[in-house]
Design an enzyme around this catalytic site. Structure first.
Site, mmCIF file in Angstrom:
data_model
loop_
_atom_site.group_PDB
_atom_site.id
_atom_site.type_symbol
_atom_site.label_atom_id
_atom_site.label_comp_id
_atom_site.label_asym_id
_atom_site.label_seq_id
_atom_site.Cartn_x
_atom_site.Cartn_y
_atom_site.Cartn_z
ATOM 1 N N HIS A 99 0.896 -1.560 -0.091
ATOM 2 C CA HIS A 99 0.326 -0.068 -0.079
ATOM 3 C C HIS A 99 0.698 1.366 0.252
ATOM 4 C CE1 HIS A 99 0.210 1.057 3.937
ATOM 5 N NE2 HIS A 99 0.269 0.000 4.553
ATOM 6 N N GLU B 101 4.541 -5.796 5.200
ATOM 7 C CA GLU B 101 4.806 -4.540 6.322
ATOM 8 C C GLU B 101 5.652 -4.358 6.786
ATOM 9 O OE1 GLU B 101 2.262 -2.228 7.167
ATOM 10 O OE2 GLU B 101 0.229 -3.001 5.310
ATOM 11 N N GLU C 183 -4.626 1.191 2.975
ATOM 12 C CA GLU C 183 -5.170 0.535 4.506
ATOM 13 C C GLU C 183 -4.961 1.385 5.126
ATOM 14 O OE1 GLU C 183 -2.769 -1.780 6.951
ATOM 15 O OE2 GLU C 183 -2.561 0.074 6.367
ATOM 16 N N ASP D 210 6.415 2.508 6.067
ATOM 17 C CA ASP D 210 4.798 1.668 6.072
ATOM 18 C C ASP D 210 4.172 2.508 5.614
ATOM 19 O OD1 ASP D 210 3.241 0.775 6.488
ATOM 20 O OD2 ASP D 210 2.090 1.709 8.478
#
Length: 368
Positions: free
Chosen positions: A68, A156, A126, A99
């Protein structure tokens, strides 16, 4: 490969993909990624409300990498512009670097030095409770089988280890009703919406404490949090209404609907006005006890096949569970430490970027 990774990461960080407000379009970051994958068939879809996905495929791969691109909002605690990448001797600092735009930069760099089959799904929804991209992809592609996908690797921050299990997640809004009046009334204790909300909270907390003995794949107990309580007018008035926002994170194999029934049942029926689940994410792996364990073992076999070190189960939620629920063998694997995610001056180590990119190159080149 850092000389190839870092320019991509610098570009990706520079695009504002904060969510909220999720003011993301099909241009910007998606236009940049499309330009970097000239030998891929690329499809960009706007799912509405700033949720955009880019699917890129080369050849006939059996697995899809997902990452994401949206980030959390930046806080005033940042010591420099969060959208400008800073690189030190051992880390890359920028909003989303950990992230999880670092992984996206590595995927692009790995695609440039390989020619094997590959499939990348970049999404942008996300970080808020309004997921559209993954659900649309899985639904549109008939559980992804139209492309022959059997496996999914979701990026992730896992410190370069394959995570095979994590908790599910559910968020709830509860509304309590009361009867306004003077606080000196003899029945003020029972009439107050806030009092009833607090009684519910005490019962719920006691219940969660009693679940500590439950276990699955290294995880224990039920995670629970009352995040917000609102209601009432002033100290000498009985509260006519109150609202509670809470969330819980069950273990894989726990029945989410049964837990909702219990939490709802803890409220005084006469005082409960509304009980609304606002978000739900399944656990990884999904399914009942037997099915979840079967899927966990399949994910472990995949990690072994790809030569990925296996890490511990984690308490945070990821969209890998959506792929698992759709029938794919799914695991979570990416550079960075979750402790750095969502922090001011968020960073990812250069060593982990290099290691992650090397592993992706190996996988794409079929040199497992």
């Amino acid at each position: 490969m850092l000389n190839q990774i870092l320019p991509h990461l610098q570009a990706l960080v520079s695009f504002d993909t904060r969510n909220p407000p999720r003011a993301i379009t099909t241009g910007g970051i998606f236009e940049y990624i499309r330009a970097q994958l000239p030998d891929f068939a690329v499809e960009v879809i706007d799912h509405g409300a700033g949720a955009v996905s880019l699917f890129a495929v080369r050849g006939q791969p059996k697995r899809v990498f997902n990452v994401h691109l949206d980030t959390v909002p930046s806080s005033p605690a940042w010591t420099a512009d969060p959208l400008t990448l800073r690189v030190t001797q051992d880390r890359a600092i920028g909003l989303g670097a950990c992230d999880i735009k670092g992984a996206a930069a590595c995927l692009i760099a790995a695609a440039h030095v390989t020619q094997g089959d590959a499939a990348f799904l970049f999404s942008s929804d996300e970080e808020a409770n309004d997921p559209r991209c993954i659900a649309a992809f899985l639904n549109r592609n008939a559980l992804a089988r139209d492309h022959g996908f059997q496996e999914a690797i979701i990026a992730e921050p896992t410190q370069g280890q394959a995570v095979l299990a994590h908790r599910g997640i559910s968020a709830v809004r509860m509304a309590f009703k009361g009867q306004a009046g003077h606080a000196s009334a003899e029945n003020a204790l029972s009439l107050s919406a806030l009092h009833n909300a607090m009684r519910w909270g005490t019962t719920a907390l006691d219940f969660v404490q009693a679940q500590h003995h439950l276990r699955f794949g290294g995880l224990t107990g039920l995670r629970f949090n009352i995040g917000r309580v609102e209601g009432g007018i002033k100290a000498n008035m009985i509260a006519p209404s109150a609202e509670v926002r809470f969330g819980f994170r069950p273990l894989p194999s726990q029945d989410m609907d049964a837990l909702h029934a219990q939490f709802r049942g803890f409220a005084n029926a006469d005082a409960l006005a509304e009980y609304e689940e606002t978000f739900r994410g399944p656990s990884l792996p999904s399914g009942d006890v037997a099915r979840a364990e079967e899927r966990r073992l399949a994910a472990r076999d995949l990690a072994d096949e790809l030569g990925l070190p296996i890490g511990n189960a984690v308490d945070f939620w990821t969209e890998a569970s959506l792929f698992s629920q759709a029938g794919l063998t799914a695991l979570v694997y990416g550079p960075g430490d979750i402790a750095q995610a969502h922090t001011a001056d968020e960073w990812v180590s250069l060593e982990q970027l290099q290691s992650y990119a090397d592993s992706v190159v190996r996988i794409l080149a079929n040199k497992n």
